[in-house]
Design an enzyme around this catalytic site. Structure first.
Site, short mmCIF file in Angstrom:
data_model
loop_
_atom_site.label_atom_id
_atom_site.label_comp_id
_atom_site.label_asym_id
_atom_site.label_seq_id
_atom_site.Cartn_x
_atom_site.Cartn_y
_atom_site.Cartn_z
N THR A 151 0.99 -1.04 -0.09
CA THR A 151 -0.01 0.10 -0.65
C THR A 151 0.89 1.27 -0.10
O THR A 151 2.24 1.03 0.02
CB THR A 151 -1.04 0.19 0.84
OG1 THR A 151 0.23 -0.01 2.70
CG2 THR A 151 -1.74 -0.77 1.14
N ASP A 152 0.34 2.69 -0.15
CA ASP A 152 0.98 3.87 -0.04
C ASP A 152 0.05 4.73 1.29
O ASP A 152 -0.89 4.24 1.15
CB ASP A 152 1.23 4.26 -1.34
CG ASP A 152 -0.12 5.22 -2.02
OD1 ASP A 152 -1.19 5.15 -1.54
OD2 ASP A 152 0.16 5.03 -3.10
N ALA A 153 0.25 6.01 0.92
CA ALA A 153 0.09 6.56 1.96
C ALA A 153 -1.64 7.37 1.78
O ALA A 153 -1.61 7.82 1.97
CB ALA A 153 0.70 8.12 1.92
#
Lengths: 137, 137, 137, 137
Positions: free
Chosen positions: C15-17
């Protein structure tokens, strides 16, 4: 206490031009095993955040690399609590090669329970801690 | 229109056991170049979200891999708008090897402007679009 | 032709921010599915290289992102040949969310068979091609 | 001894759904700094392998995570030798936030010199060691 084990297959994404698994990626494997170990105890980290307002974050790691894992290797990643505090857990993790049980890598991961809003350490919820400890027995 | 260029060095983390940069990682390089291209125009994506409530997300990519990049190569990643809509931009990106300007990889990335709360497409803010278009001229 | 399916769980590493799976990482998921699809046909890529002197490399990808995958989602990644040449294969791949079968992402991956020494395109070995085609029927 | 510093910008690829840099990725940042520190001394790792037949591999890491790095942060990664053996080096590395010099993360990385063919520990070539030690003074 029993250790939980989770299988991980090595894909090209995990390797580097040295022909072996890139050192940082073992931390990914260890995190997958911790996530699946919690899931095996009925603990989903997204529900934990939504319902109890807490998250676990990694505060420190220590890893010894003994033998390299290669592309296509099937690994077993273990997770076992070796210490617990009011707000933290220390988890010992091993990376074993499935076919000969060789120990490739060994680590200790120190995780802290944080209030998900304030990002400050807080006590591990009692029910959660009980589930984790009992799951280990 | 002028293309923006951003240097990227290839580290072990970017390579795989084939000895070359792993194909998915060129998308990282392209994203770094898009981020720095916006920054060069005075646009910070975290401020964009906080102040204007919008984010850009990747809706589609198309990448052709021509020649492999290797460990230690210095690359130049370009970004240039080739199409724009009310809510979207299409950016052409090239990965060049610095020392001989060989074209290693070419891509087209379609990004959409989303309302950061509802995660639904919305018009690119007029001031933002103007800054981007003028920066290209 | 039947499609092969491979389960992939979304971990924090993916995942990312933005709270969703980072766009480049879907290419990792697709590669895992292609590797496991070959394995299900008895084809191990490291043996292929050692015994027949060939490797498959990604020459082009095209990906449409429709809906985001989130942390903890269980996904199914499909792989199905949609075109074949003397030296190449085109594989259609879908990323489905397990619980509601929603199509999150769709891609087409063009792989080329290379001589592992010279890194030049070569014909897919006849026995290998037969195994792949029959496995699809 | 002086520490070498290398700037690293945080991109989406480095972050996770917790909104911060994913813990394993700090090891990537540290490796970039070690690579650039060697390069600043005139040492290219691919030439080292081709010409002297040695590679450096990570044997152990220890990392303390103090404060999270966020998307868009500009970081400074340091590298400084704190111990040396016949076949190994121990490098202390810090991750500082550029704008306020806050210490986000601190690590110790133990690397071993290997014969690139046999993958066995060997003495660090004398000329190489001299270059590294003098570069630190």
């Amino acid at each position: 206490m029993k250790a939980f084990h989770w299988p991980v297959r090595v894909y090209y994404e995990d390797t580097d031009a040295g022909g072996v698994v890139y050192h940082a990626n073992y931390l990914n494997f260890m995190e997958r095993a911790r996530t699946e170990w919690l899931r095996s105890l009925g603990i989903e980290q997204d529900e934990l955040r939504a319902q109890q307002g807490v998250i676990f974050v990694v505060r420190a790691v220590q890893v010894d690399y003994r033998l390299p894992a290669m592309f296509n290797d099937l690994l077993q990643i273990s997770a076992r609590i070796v210490a617990q505090g009011k707000t933290s857990l220390t988890i010992e993790q091993q990376v074993l090669r499935e076919n000969d049980q060789a120990l490739l890598c060994q680590g200790e991961v120190h995780v802290v329970c944080l209030n998900a809003e304030k990002f400050r350490p807080c006590a591990i919820p009692a029910g959660l801690l009980k589930t984790i400890i009992q799951g280990e027995e």
